[in-house]
Write a protein that holds these residues in place. Sequence first.
Motif, PDB file in Angstrom:
ATOM      1  N   GLU A 191      -4.373   0.091   5.184  1.00 52.15           N
ATOM      2  CA  GLU A 191      -4.847   1.434   4.846  1.00 52.15           C
ATOM      3  C   GLU A 191      -5.073   2.269   6.101  1.00 52.15           C
ATOM      4  N   LYS A 192      -5.673   1.680   7.129  1.00 50.78           N
ATOM      5  CA  LYS A 192      -5.905   2.413   8.366  1.00 50.78           C
ATOM      6  C   LYS A 192      -4.585   2.775   9.041  1.00 50.78           C
ATOM      7  N   SER A 238      -9.131  10.100   3.932  1.00 58.81           N
ATOM      8  CA  SER A 238      -9.797   9.787   5.200  1.00 58.81           C
ATOM      9  C   SER A 238     -10.068   8.295   5.251  1.00 58.81           C
ATOM     10  N   THR A 239     -10.414   7.814   6.414  1.00 58.11           N
ATOM     11  CA  THR A 239     -10.723   6.400   6.593  1.00 58.11           C
ATOM     12  C   THR A 239     -11.768   6.256   7.675  1.00 58.11           C
ATOM     13  N   HIS A 240     -12.591   5.209   7.551  1.00 52.20           N
ATOM     14  CA  HIS A 240     -13.607   4.927   8.553  1.00 52.20           C
ATOM     15  C   HIS A 240     -12.994   4.108   9.683  1.00 52.20           C
ATOM     16  N   GLN A 241     -13.564   4.282  10.875  1.00 43.97           N
ATOM     17  CA  GLN A 241     -13.036   3.555  12.029  1.00 43.97           C
ATOM     18  C   GLN A 241     -13.404   2.081  11.950  1.00 43.97           C
ATOM     19  N   PHE A 284      -2.880   5.660   7.247  1.00 43.42           N
ATOM     20  CA  PHE A 284      -3.543   6.930   7.538  1.00 43.42           C
ATOM     21  C   PHE A 284      -3.171   7.430   8.932  1.00 43.42           C
ATOM     22  N   HIS A 328       0.829  -1.206   0.000  1.00 42.54           N
ATOM     23  CA  HIS A 328       0.000   0.000   0.000  1.00 42.54           C
ATOM     24  C   HIS A 328       0.861   1.252   0.000  1.00 42.54           C
ATOM     25  N   GLU A 337      -7.246  -3.613   4.372  1.00 43.51           N
ATOM     26  CA  GLU A 337      -7.910  -2.530   5.099  1.00 43.51           C
ATOM     27  C   GLU A 337      -7.130  -2.165   6.357  1.00 43.51           C
TER      28      GLU A 337
END
Length: 1246
Positions: free
Chosen positions: A1045-1046, A1057-1060, A1049, A716, A1042
């Motif tokens: 990615e988190k 942005s990323t979701h929790q 970030f 990534h 995923e």
Amino acid sequence: MAKASKYIIRMAGVQDLPRIETLYASVTTHHFGEKRRAPLMQLFYEHQAYRLIVYDPNHFTSPLAYGEFHIYPNIPVLANDLWLHWLSARFCLDLPLSHLNTMFFNFFICQNEQPTVLKDLVTELFYNEHKVNFLIVSRPPSSLKNDAYEAIQQYGQTYYPTFSTLSEQRGLPSVIIINRRDVMPTISFRKALPEDNDDIVEMIDHEEPQLRQKNGDFYIAEELLDSERTGGKELIIVAELAENIAGLMWLTDKLDVELLATNFHLQRLGNLVRCTPGAKHGKVSLEVISTHTKPYKELYTESTLMSKPLNGGGSVTTMSSIMPPHAPPQDEFELRHSQLISSQFECIYDELRHGQHYVKAVHELLEISFDLPSGEELEDGGNTVEYMKRASSAFLLKMFNLNPKVRLEYTFFFLSAMFSAFPELDHCLIRVPATSTLSKSQRELIRFFLRTAHRPNSSVSDSLYVAHRCTLFGDLHLFPLKRSELEEIMSMLRLTTIPRKSAYSERDQESGISWVVSNLISPEGSQLIDQIFTDIFNNEETEFTCYTVHCGNSVSRTIVGFIVLRPFTDYYALSRKFYLPREEFHLTHRRGEIVMFKLHPLFQIWCDSIVRSVAMQDNYRELYYFHHFMGVSLPNDLMYNMMPVEPRRVTRNWFPQNDNDGLKRQIDTVDFPRINFFSAHLHVVCHNLLPSKHMGIPHPLVIVGFSDICRAFLRHIIFGWNTKDFANFKRYNCLPLLDITVIVPHGVVEAAYDSDFSCSYCHGSKHCYVSIGSSIPFVKDATHRMDLRHWVQFVPGNLVAIDRTEKVLRLSDSCNIHYEKLLLLSDIRYGLRGEDPTVAMPYNYSAINYRLDKIILYHKLQTMIDRDNLCTPIIVYGYGMPVFECINFLVTHGCQAGDITYVQPHIPQVSEHILYPREDAGLDLILLEMVADLGIEIYLSANYRRLIYFPNHTTIESVEFQLIPSRKSITLNCDMFINFDESFMCSGFERILLDAGIALENRKIIVNADFCTNDPNIYAIGQYITMDPSPNYQYTHTNPQECAEKLAFILNMQGGSTHQRFSKVNMFTSRLPMNYQMVKIVSPQPLLMGQITNEFMENMTTYQDGDFCRVRLNHKMFVMEIVCVTKKKKSLLFLEYFCGRHVALLNNMRNRWQSGWIDNFLDYFEQPWTELLMHERFQDLQLKNRRTLLAILLMDTTTNLYKPENRKSLEETQCKRLEANLIEFVRTYRKEFVNEFALPEEWDAV
């Protein structure tokens, strides 16, 4: 690219087209070159090396100027490579023009009120192209008086045709040539003075403020005064630009050549001493240690391991040779058997997990020849080393700083001043401390240097970088290969070490350039090379072209490299497996393939200029190179300088019609290996002939481990610049920029990338248990279709301690690694829960956590089977799909079913709250019956208690289990114990964390919502973490991509942005007994508390023609799980697209299944409509639909939707809009679909 006080100059892309059209349409502009009419989409179909756009940052939509530059003009009259020949013959030119030092300024348009933009645009090109000295503007005949032509003439000189009079010149073509030295700002260099101290220290404070704190406010002045007083060899030079200090260079020629030669590999640099042919020479012999890397083809072959001498004294087949002379009769069998297993397995286990199997340190005698001073003779005393130091050909750059107000490109001009300060020396050295972080100016400077390798016993921790005078300032030339040069070309390819006196001409030795090839060409590769050059010289219709790269002038030139090209016509097949732009330019340009590219390491910094000029010769617009992991690949020294091509992030179903789909084009004259782009393990790099730009955030980062999340994170970060619209791909030759060090056990990375391992049962099949992976495609492609070793520094070794105070990791080989940020990604999958970290694991114990473990297990198994030494069963212990995959491996690789015992631990009957892809209670009962039918002995509900060793304490004699619920103990003898009991943290790593003070709970690392431990500089993620406070969503057994990615970030290594919560699906694939394959895909639970458990989900199953499929839906009708078991030999990875979707999006799947219209879910998910969901832009269509629906609802907020007629009218309107969006989506991307979808206009035509 550059930021002036008023405007910004950067590369233009397709997204800038509306702004460029605005500039073209303006009536207050002037231009030269051919001005196109709107629309301007065709503008980007034509290739240009540079498209520069100038704009005011405060008025981004209104550009001030636009310019195009290339190595040939936009005049379709001559072949691209003939323009310079035509100009030299037609015009009165007295300049040394070549394709590498000349570019054409093809088009320029500018607002009238910006008189300085033109010069800034020209200097911007020269700043970015250090090899370009001349810029040509072609003026057509009878051109009208133009402000733009008049403006450019003041910066250059106009040339007219040779045979023309003054009166004729107005109607004749002319060229305006701008010389670099006439437009670039003048920089003056001088020795620093003590009174410069304040200005210098203030400048240094911007990049290295710690120097003032350490040395005081006047350390520069003190050093200058001290050097003047003692007559030292220190030289501090400052650069002045516009009467301001622009930079600092601290130089010295005081070097310890002996120290450098014994700590670094410097043979290819002549050991940094002068050795002039024909002069009187001295010679020094030094004892050094060199590293010999074992060829990858010899790492894991059976012949390599079987040739190792077995411990225990003698041959394994001779039992008396391993028996002590007076062994008691009752212990005879046990002792014989334990020593037999120990002697067989010890060499395999120790050899493959020890660093000496991969890299060996060898003592050598290094002989250095050097010039003796005139009139001096060698004496018997100790003056030899002193004479060698006097013959040094290098100087050291101790400090370099650039004024932050000065462009980074000025570093190249500083290099020129450095070599001018020492005109008799050819090498410039930089030593970078291991714990220092390079500044921006230092990082820019380092790219012109070559990093040298440490010797194994190096006492110098600094990194050493070397630059050579001729590689920076020598002229480069390209010529077609001549037959007389073939012998020299072949010597570059096939020789590992070449004696300087016999292998190189005299001018080569004078230039200080020598070749050392680190990798031997295989016999198969040598045969390909012979066929290629035979075809080049003997086939008049050959498709190959070969060019040599020369350094020097017309009097003396040296070949420093060569390149072989051929056409590449399989772009469509390649784009199915790799993430590439649509085939937009198939009618306007050609693509080429780099077959071979050898270039001296010191010249690789000029990759862009060389590749651009070579591609022009054959009219190529892009060049690709393919490194075949599982086949033969010819060398390419420029892989580091080419843009990596990212594999597709999700495997798509391309509905292959036959086995020939995706095959690379073959030719009759050369036996290239057969490559299928769909299935082959390839590493692909590309050069789009655009300027190179390093992409990334080079934060120093240290990672411990090589888990799935680690590989996903590295991939990534490497491709963080890649976007769906290919904005960066179409503007730059993107090169990843990162500073990451990964600590891994010996052999783990080598085994992950090994492609020469051959299983004697599977005959090289990629479906062998040793080679196949069970992770998601995003992780598997990190080793199958990428080579992380090109950008990441892997350090083999075992971690023994974490020093949080000094921020240092201590390894078992006394190596210390400093860290700023530390990632703990070393969670394993299987292990013994109560193991003693101080005791080595027994030789006949196996736990499969890496591919290396599979290779070791294979060789252990083959050793026992081939020598018929399997006396007691092989015990397989654990629960889940990986257990049955291993059993299938055993029974298909020479092991009899009666020699296997499967012990399954007690599985408590509890409610499932999270979905786990590696376990399936429904399939477990069926698989147990299949295993029992094979004749394998099975024990259920038997928990592991302890291992029982032979007297030698290195081999397991038996394993003790406890039956549940009776609590009776059973002891099973075994020759091998394979453990699949999940234990995500080994005891040794747990001890290291506890000693370091990292907070743990139940053998899990405590982290917060940002995956940070109790140390703010240490992060952890994986299966061995626990969040505090515990969140209401699933965060373990999630998708590694995923997680990566988190993490990126959180570490500020990517934007956006990323979701929790986690939302991407996770999967597990395996080969099961009786030739079945299975895939289980699960979606993470978005909520845990207050939700019904998984067993209450709705199940939909189908079974037809041996295909079993199960789909589970939650109460919101989302697909949470897909399980497929089949004997069909097809990839099932594409099913990932359908998990996590609503049944309505899957063509009302639930209603169709309940109506009996779906007999086989596997066939259902291969219907043509599913191809729409698998397109990369389908998510964009969903976002567009959401905006459409939201806009309709906001348009009329007064309508009462509770009335059926109003709701029906709104639904009809919504359906029409959504149908229009879908039709537009199909129309836009129709060529990218395999299946043909009809459009409304085609029905109207019928």
